[in-house]
Design an enzyme around this catalytic site. Structure first.
Site, PDB file in Angstrom:
ATOM      1  N   SER A 175      -4.398   9.751 -33.660  1.00  0.00           N
ATOM      2  CA  SER A 175      -4.242  10.594 -32.465  1.00  0.00           C
ATOM      3  C   SER A 175      -3.682  11.942 -32.903  1.00  0.00           C
ATOM      4  O   SER A 175      -2.922  12.017 -33.885  1.00  0.00           O
ATOM      5  CB  SER A 175      -3.262   9.937 -31.483  1.00  0.00           C
ATOM      6  OG  SER A 175      -2.875  10.857 -30.485  1.00  0.00           O
TER       7      SER A 175
ATOM      8  N   TYR B 139       4.662   6.034 -29.683  1.00  0.00           N
ATOM      9  CA  TYR B 139       3.200   6.147 -29.832  1.00  0.00           C
ATOM     10  C   TYR B 139       2.859   7.124 -30.962  1.00  0.00           C
ATOM     11  O   TYR B 139       2.043   6.812 -31.841  1.00  0.00           O
ATOM     12  CB  TYR B 139       2.588   6.619 -28.512  1.00  0.00           C
ATOM     13  CG  TYR B 139       1.090   6.824 -28.577  1.00  0.00           C
ATOM     14  CD1 TYR B 139       0.214   5.738 -28.666  1.00  0.00           C
ATOM     15  CD2 TYR B 139       0.539   8.108 -28.549  1.00  0.00           C
ATOM     16  CE1 TYR B 139      -1.159   5.925 -28.727  1.00  0.00           C
ATOM     17  CE2 TYR B 139      -0.834   8.302 -28.602  1.00  0.00           C
ATOM     18  CZ  TYR B 139      -1.675   7.212 -28.687  1.00  0.00           C
ATOM     19  OH  TYR B 139      -3.040   7.392 -28.756  1.00  0.00           O
TER      20      TYR B 139
END
Ligand code: NAP
Length: 254
Positions: A149, A163
């Site tokens: 990501s 995350y």
């Protein structure tokens, strides 16, 4: 691709029931790949992906398997072998964001769940893929794409350090695996999507958040799952034969 069934390459894809994973299944099925994908609980969404892939002429299999369980990932790869006889690529796509949580509220169960799905899951699947694809162990070599990501480099949204850090681990893991698996004929790369419109955002604002943040992305909008899938398909396929150990941003400049 116009190949007989037994010649057609086989993709193992985690998290193929929805979002980016579903788009990857469709993009590669259109190119003639046979697909074995996993999901964790949403059987209705998995059925929809099966129908969509079959509608474009694809051969596809869905396996309920938690990537955070090594036993389940073994089951996933065995199902691919039983159905199709070989594995040529892995797209390590399954992942979760986890509830937003400040570092002042660090919690063992919360962190474990995120790292189990995002990091341990990738280790288990790469381990299984390498076993089946290694040219040193009787395989034909292949390609692995890990889903990182853009959060790995910009730190993610507020209260989502868990995350961002889990995706930072995927970047490091990708570079390490590129070194370790090159002698086994396996290319390894990662894709780093930015803000992509999928259901993953339900946990922190859903479509409203995607629409609010879209205009703040340099390109002026959120991306689509299909725009990520096309890059994944490139990295899995022969046109990227010299791309290895790369972390490719698909983030609209964010
Ligand atoms: P999504 O729409 O929420 O889909 C997640 C998929 O992963 C579903 O198929 C889900 O299965 C599966 N899954 C979740 N946990 C699993 C587990 N433990 N074992 C097996 N499957 C599991 O998410 P997405 O937006 O497509 O995201 C896909 C990947 O891209 C993730 O790794 C995510 O971190 C990454 N990413 C997304 C964005 C974005 O903005 N969307 C940005 C950067 C990176 P069920 O359907 O059964 O729940």
């Amino acid at each position: 691709m116009n190949k007989s069934d037994s010649d057609a390459p086989v993709l193992v894809l985690t998290g193929g029931s929805r979002g980016i994973g579903r788009a990857v299944a469709l993009a590669l099925a259109r190119q003639g790949w046979r697909i074995c994908f996993s999901y964790i609980e949403n059987s209705a969404a998995a059925e929809e992906t099966l129908a969509l892939v079959r509608a474009v002429g694809g051969q596809v299999l869905a396996v309920r398997a938690d990537v955070g369980s090594h036993a389940d990932t073994k089951k996933l790869f065995q199902a691919a072998i039983d159905a199709f006889g070989r594995v040529d690529a892995l797209v390590n796509n399954a992942g979760i964001i986890g509830e937003p949580r400040s570092i002042f509220d660090a919690d063992e169960a919360h962190l474990s769940a995120v790292f189990r799905a995002n990091v341990l899951g990738s280790f288990f699947c790469v381990s299984e893929a390498a076993r089946w694809m290694s040219t040193q162990k009787g395989g034909r070599g292949g390609a692995i794409v890990n889903m990182s990501s853009a959060a790995a480099r910009h730190g993610g949204m507020v209260n989502e350090s868990h995350y961002a850090a889990s995706k930072g681990a995927i970047d490091s893991f990708t570079i390490a695996m590129a070194k370790e698996l090159a002698p086994h004929g396996i290319r390894v790369n990662a894709v780093r999507p930015g803000l992509i419109s999928t259901e993953i955002h339900a946990i922190h604002g859903g479509q409203e958040l995607v629409e609010r943040l879209g205009p703040t992305v340099p390109i002026g909008r959120a991306g689509t799952a299909e725009e990520v899938a096309e890059v994944v398909a490139f990295l899995v396929g022969p046109l990227s034969s010299y791309v290895h150990g790369a972390l490719i941003d698909v983030s609209g400049g964010r």
